[in-house]
Every structure is written in structure tokens, then in C-alpha cells.
Design a protein around this motif. Structure first.
Motif, PDB file in Angstrom:
ATOM      1  N   THR A  38       0.844  -1.431  -0.135  1.00 26.52           N
ATOM      2  CA  THR A  38       0.160   0.045  -0.108  1.00 26.52           C
ATOM      3  C   THR A  38       0.920   1.333  -0.076  1.00 26.52           C
ATOM      4  O   THR A  38       0.692   2.083  -0.853  1.00 26.52           O
ATOM      5  N   GLY A  39       1.997   1.359   0.991  1.00 27.89           N
ATOM      6  CA  GLY A  39       2.701   2.468   0.826  1.00 27.89           C
ATOM      7  C   GLY A  39       3.357   2.715  -0.345  1.00 27.89           C
ATOM      8  O   GLY A  39       3.759   3.838  -0.710  1.00 27.89           O
ATOM      9  N   THR A  40       3.930   1.635  -1.159  1.00 27.93           N
ATOM     10  CA  THR A  40       4.502   1.681  -2.499  1.00 27.93           C
ATOM     11  C   THR A  40       3.815   2.034  -3.519  1.00 27.93           C
ATOM     12  O   THR A  40       4.076   3.148  -4.182  1.00 27.93           O
ATOM     13  N   VAL A  41       2.376   1.851  -3.502  1.00 30.52           N
ATOM     14  CA  VAL A  41       1.627   2.150  -4.530  1.00 30.52           C
ATOM     15  C   VAL A  41       0.918   3.644  -4.157  1.00 30.52           C
ATOM     16  O   VAL A  41       1.095   4.588  -5.375  1.00 30.52           O
ATOM     17  N   ALA A  42       0.757   3.945  -2.850  1.00 31.70           N
ATOM     18  CA  ALA A  42       0.661   5.448  -2.501  1.00 31.70           C
ATOM     19  C   ALA A  42       1.896   6.185  -3.120  1.00 31.70           C
ATOM     20  O   ALA A  42       1.433   7.367  -3.565  1.00 31.70           O
ATOM     21  N   VAL A  45       4.110  10.320  -6.955  1.00 31.40           N
ATOM     22  CA  VAL A  45       5.078  10.863  -7.858  1.00 31.40           C
ATOM     23  C   VAL A  45       4.316  11.139  -9.072  1.00 31.40           C
ATOM     24  O   VAL A  45       4.485  11.963  -9.862  1.00 31.40           O
ATOM     25  N   VAL A  46       3.441  10.277  -9.542  1.00 32.95           N
ATOM     26  CA  VAL A  46       2.729  10.152 -11.038  1.00 32.95           C
ATOM     27  C   VAL A  46       2.043  11.680 -10.823  1.00 32.95           C
ATOM     28  O   VAL A  46       2.085  12.433 -11.826  1.00 32.95           O
TER      29      VAL A  46
END
Length: 95
Positions: free
Chosen positions: A77-81, A86-87
Motif C-alpha cells: 500500500t505504501g509503495t502504491v501510494a 510521484v505520478v
């Protein structure tokens, strides 16, 4: 028949209580030691990274330890967030 403890019984109880207290203090000292805490966090982080790698390669979540499964979910979840932020920042900068 006396129900009062003898002097020797009282002294033995005091010795046992002191030993238990010393053991408890030693355990708390170890648990609260910053180096011990840092080592525990480092171990958990490495374990979560390994579990996440296993998850992404088809190994699934660790079923035997709910805490490890939770850590994988938090890491994903942290990585996806982070990627989403960034995007969004890149897209906003381009506009």
C-alpha cells in the motif's frame, strides 16, 4: 496448628520475589534498549521485503503469521501510494 508463615518461609518468599523482580527488570532493560529495538525493526523490515517479493512472485501472503501478512499489505500500500504521488506530481508539473 499455625497458619502463619515461618521466618524461613518469609525469607524464602522474599528471595523468590527479588529474583523475579531482577528478571523482570533485566527483560525490560533488554526490550527497551535502542540497539535491540533497531535490530528488531531492521529484521522486520527485511522480512517484510522478502515476504513482499514472495507475494509478487506468486508465493502469496504468509498464512502462518498474521503480522507478517499485515506488514506485506502495508508495504504494498505504501509503495502504491508513493508511486501515485510521484505520478500526480509529474502530471501536475507538466500542466
Amino acid at each position: 496448628m499455625s497458619t502463619e508463615p515461618t521466618q524461613a518461609e518469609l525469607e524464602a518468599e522474599i528471595v523468590r520475589t527479588r529474583a523475579e523482580l531482577a528478571s523482570t527488570i533485566d527483560e525490560l532493560t533488554t526490550r527497551l534498549d535502542p540497539r535491540t529495538q533497531a535490530a528488531n525493526v531492521a529484521h522486520q523490515t527485511k522480512q517484510a521485503a522478502a515476504d513482499t517479493g514472495s507475494f509478487f512472485t506468486g508465493g502469496g501472503l504468509p498464512e502462518h503469521d498474521p503480522t507478517r501478512a499485515r506488514n506485506v499489505k502495508i508495504l504494498v500500500t505504501g509503495t502504491v501510494a508513493t508511486i501515485a504521488l510521484v505520478v500526480a506530481a509529474i502530471l501536475r508539473k507538466r500542466s
